[in-house]
Design an enzyme around this catalytic site. Structure first.
Site: not given
Ligand code: PCA
Length: 215
Positions: A166, A142, A79
């Site tokens: 992610h 996240c 990200e």
């Molecule tokens: N993904 C979510 C919150 C926890 C996770 O593993 C997100 O992308 O916000």
């Protein structure tokens, strides 16, 4: 020489597992000569950020890499940015569903990740793992966690390279989702390890905002 802090999340949204914590757990105890500390976080606005910041204070790590699940993505996605908004399309694991609320009232609109993103993505690919830069971490827990980590670093004069990756679903999570992408856990772990090594090898934090500094 400092340590590496890697975080993962509990399952959420009806899933029984979250690849982020499974991958964190499976990372070796030492990467590039640095001890790897691992922290499991709840999928809760507020509590997840508080737990992470407490650990940052205690450990003063050299690299902070938070991991989360982004079902539907096909690659590890590093990200670029965290934005100052919480806008949840489903409640978190504590039942809280903020709409259009700031992560940090009065804080800057966004922070750029301080990981050398392009070097990290390239390293994962060289290890044979699909990876890409992502320009949105969403508006759920996240994004809030990355914002809080970068805000903490800013306010505490902390030079830790801080970022968020992610992860796709695991194959077992897509058995009832025909056509959806997934990735094996070992592949994810190999990619994450390559990312950590690249983050430590790259001397200066790359500028992720074409000349724009974090505030
Ligand atoms: N993904 C979510 C919150 C926890 C996770 O593993 C997100 O992308 O916000």
């Amino acid at each position: 020489m400092g340590c590496i802090l890697v975080t993962g999340f509990e399952p959420f949204g009806g899933e029984k597992i979250n690849p982020s914590w499974l991958a964190a757990e499976r990372l070796p105890a030492v990467v590039a000569g640095r001890p790897v500390e691992k922290l499991l976080l709840p999928v809760e606005f507020g509590a997840s950020a508080r737990l992470l910041c407490r650990r940052l204070e205690q450990l003063q790590p050299e690299v902070v890499l938070c991991l989360g699940q982004a079902g539907g993505r096909a690659a590890l996605t590093a990200e670029r940015v965290a934005i100052n908004i919480m806008d949840a399309s489903q409640p978190d694991n504590a039942g809280f569903q903020p709409q259009d609320q700031p992560v940090c009232p009065g804080g800057p609109a966004a922070y750029f990740s301080s990981l050398p993103l392009k070097a990290c993505v390239q390293a994962a690919r060289q290890a044979g793992v699909p990876a890409a830069v992502s320009n949105t971490a969403g508006t759920y827990v996240c994004n809030q966690l990355l914002y809080a980590a970068l805000d903490w670093a800013q306010k505490n004069d902390c030079a830790a390279k801080t970022g968020f990756i992610h992860l796709p679903w695991l194959p077992v999570q897509v058995l009832d989702r025909p056509g959806q992408p997934s990735m094996e856990l070992d592949t994810m772990v190999r990619g994450i390890q390559a990312v950590l090594e690249a983050a430590l090898e790259t001397e200066e934090g790359e500028n992720n905002g074409s000349g724009t500094e974090n505030p």
